[in-house]
Design a protein around this motif. Structure first.
Motif, PDB file in Angstrom:
ATOM      1  N   LYS A 145      48.052  20.635  26.234  1.00 28.87           N
ATOM      2  CA  LYS A 145      47.486  20.419  27.124  1.00 28.87           C
ATOM      3  C   LYS A 145      47.800  20.577  28.174  1.00 28.87           C
ATOM      4  O   LYS A 145      48.995  20.249  28.451  1.00 28.87           O
ATOM      5  N   VAL A 146      47.188  20.635  29.751  1.00 28.02           N
ATOM      6  CA  VAL A 146      47.429  20.874  30.808  1.00 28.02           C
ATOM      7  C   VAL A 146      48.181  19.793  31.167  1.00 28.02           C
ATOM      8  O   VAL A 146      47.843  18.340  30.978  1.00 28.02           O
ATOM      9  N   CYS A 147      49.450  19.369  32.336  1.00 27.39           N
ATOM     10  CA  CYS A 147      49.792  17.859  32.286  1.00 27.39           C
ATOM     11  C   CYS A 147      50.211  18.091  33.914  1.00 27.39           C
ATOM     12  O   CYS A 147      50.401  18.813  34.329  1.00 27.39           O
ATOM     13  N   THR A 148      50.287  17.076  34.614  1.00 30.27           N
ATOM     14  CA  THR A 148      50.163  17.321  36.129  1.00 30.27           C
ATOM     15  C   THR A 148      52.152  16.906  36.114  1.00 30.27           C
ATOM     16  O   THR A 148      51.988  18.309  36.834  1.00 30.27           O
ATOM     17  N   ASP A 149      52.827  16.770  35.768  1.00 31.02           N
ATOM     18  CA  ASP A 149      54.620  17.460  35.084  1.00 31.02           C
ATOM     19  C   ASP A 149      54.902  18.497  35.512  1.00 31.02           C
ATOM     20  O   ASP A 149      55.536  20.146  36.322  1.00 31.02           O
ATOM     21  N   ALA A 150      53.809  20.015  34.500  1.00 27.09           N
ATOM     22  CA  ALA A 150      53.489  21.101  34.776  1.00 27.09           C
ATOM     23  C   ALA A 150      52.581  21.376  35.805  1.00 27.09           C
ATOM     24  O   ALA A 150      53.778  22.498  36.498  1.00 27.09           O
ATOM     25  N   CYS A 151      52.303  21.206  35.927  1.00 30.54           N
ATOM     26  CA  CYS A 151      51.099  21.962  37.422  1.00 30.54           C
ATOM     27  C   CYS A 151      51.988  21.848  38.808  1.00 30.54           C
ATOM     28  O   CYS A 151      52.925  22.352  39.454  1.00 30.54           O
ATOM     29  N   VAL A 152      52.933  20.523  38.924  1.00 26.50           N
ATOM     30  CA  VAL A 152      54.180  20.196  39.671  1.00 26.50           C
ATOM     31  C   VAL A 152      55.240  21.367  40.004  1.00 26.50           C
ATOM     32  O   VAL A 152      55.609  21.968  40.833  1.00 26.50           O
ATOM     33  N   LEU A 153      55.968  21.382  38.335  1.00 25.89           N
ATOM     34  CA  LEU A 153      56.571  22.743  38.126  1.00 25.89           C
ATOM     35  C   LEU A 153      55.455  23.920  39.209  1.00 25.89           C
ATOM     36  O   LEU A 153      56.622  25.184  39.829  1.00 25.89           O
ATOM     37  N   GLN A 210      66.175  20.685  43.485  1.00 29.32           N
ATOM     38  CA  GLN A 210      65.696  19.796  42.781  1.00 29.32           C
ATOM     39  C   GLN A 210      64.473  18.655  43.108  1.00 29.32           C
ATOM     40  O   GLN A 210      65.166  18.312  43.858  1.00 29.32           O
ATOM     41  N   LEU A 211      63.402  18.804  42.303  1.00 27.06           N
ATOM     42  CA  LEU A 211      63.002  17.073  42.941  1.00 27.06           C
ATOM     43  C   LEU A 211      62.632  16.643  41.931  1.00 27.06           C
ATOM     44  O   LEU A 211      62.502  16.985  40.741  1.00 27.06           O
ATOM     45  N   ASP A 212      62.392  15.849  42.147  1.00 24.99           N
ATOM     46  CA  ASP A 212      62.419  14.661  41.038  1.00 24.99           C
ATOM     47  C   ASP A 212      60.958  13.844  41.550  1.00 24.99           C
ATOM     48  O   ASP A 212      60.659  13.445  42.237  1.00 24.99           O
ATOM     49  N   LEU A 213      60.148  13.499  39.815  1.00 24.65           N
ATOM     50  CA  LEU A 213      59.051  13.105  39.873  1.00 24.65           C
ATOM     51  C   LEU A 213      58.606  12.164  39.568  1.00 24.65           C
ATOM     52  O   LEU A 213      59.708  11.075  38.988  1.00 24.65           O
ATOM     53  N   ARG A 214      58.190  11.003  40.581  1.00 25.20           N
ATOM     54  CA  ARG A 214      57.535   9.174  40.532  1.00 25.20           C
ATOM     55  C   ARG A 214      56.133   9.618  39.723  1.00 25.20           C
ATOM     56  O   ARG A 214      55.579  10.123  40.695  1.00 25.20           O
ATOM     57  N   PHE A 261      60.196  10.760  36.222  1.00 26.33           N
ATOM     58  CA  PHE A 261      59.841  10.760  34.620  1.00 26.33           C
ATOM     59  C   PHE A 261      60.253  11.816  34.453  1.00 26.33           C
ATOM     60  O   PHE A 261      60.285  12.043  33.059  1.00 26.33           O
ATOM     61  N   ARG A 262      60.315  12.886  35.142  1.00 25.72           N
ATOM     62  CA  ARG A 262      60.573  14.475  35.298  1.00 25.72           C
ATOM     63  C   ARG A 262      61.428  14.258  36.411  1.00 25.72           C
ATOM     64  O   ARG A 262      61.501  14.000  37.499  1.00 25.72           O
ATOM     65  N   ARG A 263      61.969  16.007  36.225  1.00 27.50           N
ATOM     66  CA  ARG A 263      63.107  16.654  37.349  1.00 27.50           C
ATOM     67  C   ARG A 263      62.822  18.072  36.895  1.00 27.50           C
ATOM     68  O   ARG A 263      62.555  18.234  35.646  1.00 27.50           O
ATOM     69  N   VAL A 264      62.806  18.907  38.280  1.00 28.01           N
ATOM     70  CA  VAL A 264      62.339  20.142  38.178  1.00 28.01           C
ATOM     71  C   VAL A 264      63.447  20.688  39.140  1.00 28.01           C
ATOM     72  O   VAL A 264      64.021  19.818  40.369  1.00 28.01           O
ATOM     73  N   THR A 265      64.174  21.426  38.470  1.00 28.71           N
ATOM     74  CA  THR A 265      65.728  22.004  38.578  1.00 28.71           C
ATOM     75  C   THR A 265      65.572  23.502  39.460  1.00 28.71           C
ATOM     76  O   THR A 265      65.158  23.959  38.592  1.00 28.71           O
ATOM     77  N   GLY A 266      66.600  24.290  40.134  1.00 25.50           N
ATOM     78  CA  GLY A 266      66.289  25.849  39.699  1.00 25.50           C
ATOM     79  C   GLY A 266      67.999  25.735  40.349  1.00 25.50           C
ATOM     80  O   GLY A 266      68.757  24.975  40.576  1.00 25.50           O
TER      81      GLY A 266
END
Length: 236
Positions: free
Chosen positions: A17-25, A181-185, A193-198
């Motif tokens: 389902k739609v989740c916050t961390d995917a929306c952040v990405l 890189q983005l560290d997500l808390r 709890f999640r990391r976005v990396t380019g």
């Protein structure tokens, strides 16, 4: 159903389902201007549609292996203002990369991949496919990206920190370096709890950022999160 400002995601047939961390990405990744974009494992079509909203001239391909999620993504794209620019394919990314009739090279690739390896599996096979790496091990994912990413292109990935470390080592082995890189808390007192990396082929240091979703009360959205999702979330 999850309503955004410019499109709606129906998700009753999709395991993820739609989740916050995917929306952040989808909101934080650099999706460029124009060009060709690819969403690997599109699920409901969320990332493809977020990218289409931000990059108003891009042509976007979205790949999904699960039949129910594929159908859901097709419907969500068709009901959106971006239907003419987004194509959804039901296939594995491995097969897509090897199919010369479909595959091309892309300026940007977005991926929210499955990441569980040895953890306890769900009795639901569809949930397993969405969450576990069995159908898409990191080695296969990196190989597909190597085939599909244009020289000078960018690959953006969302993963937990440990799994991002594993993926980064594999990416570096084929010449892709983390550059942003983005560290997500959840909030400042919680661990990442999640990391976005380019990733790209450029050398240099990795620019690091941090985003807290909530203030320390765990309920009030931070200004940074509001600003990032303002163009998407109805509540902002």
């Amino acid at each position: 159903m999850f309503r955004f400002k410019q499109f709606t995601i129906r998700q009753e047939r999709a395991a993820m389902k739609v989740c916050t961390d995917a929306c952040v990405l989808g909101a934080w990744a650099d999706v460029g201007a124009g060009g060709q974009l690819l969403d690997i494992g599109t699920g409901t079509g969320l990332l493809a549609l977020m990218a289409a909203q931000r990059n108003q001239t891009a042509l976007i391909d979205a790949v999904e292996i699960d039949g129910d999620a594929f159908g859901q993504a097709v419907d969500n794209v068709a009901d959106s203002p971006f239907a003419s620019r987004v194509r959804v394919y039901q296939t594995s990314i491995q097969a897509f990369a090897q199919n010369s009739a479909q595959a091309q090279q892309y300026d940007r690739i977005l991926t929210n991949p499955p990441f569980y390896t040895n953890q306890l599996r769900s009795p639901d096979a569809v949930v397993n496919r969405a969450l576990h790496t069995g159908d898409l091990p990191f080695e296969a994912l990196v190989l597909a990206v190597q085939q599909l990413l244009k020289p000078g292109g960018q690959w953006w990935v969302l993963l937990p920190s440990y799994e991002m470390g594993l993926l980064t080592a594999l990416a570096q082995s084929i010449g892709l370096q983390p550059f942003r890189q983005l560290d997500l808390r959840h909030h400042a007192q919680k661990p990442v709890f999640r990391r976005v990396t380019g990733f790209s082929q450029r050398e240099g240091t990795c620019e690091t950022h941090e985003l807290n979703i909530y203030e320390t009360d765990g309920r009030t959205y931070t200004d940074a999160f509001r600003n990032l999702l303002r163009d998407y979330y109805l509540i902002f």
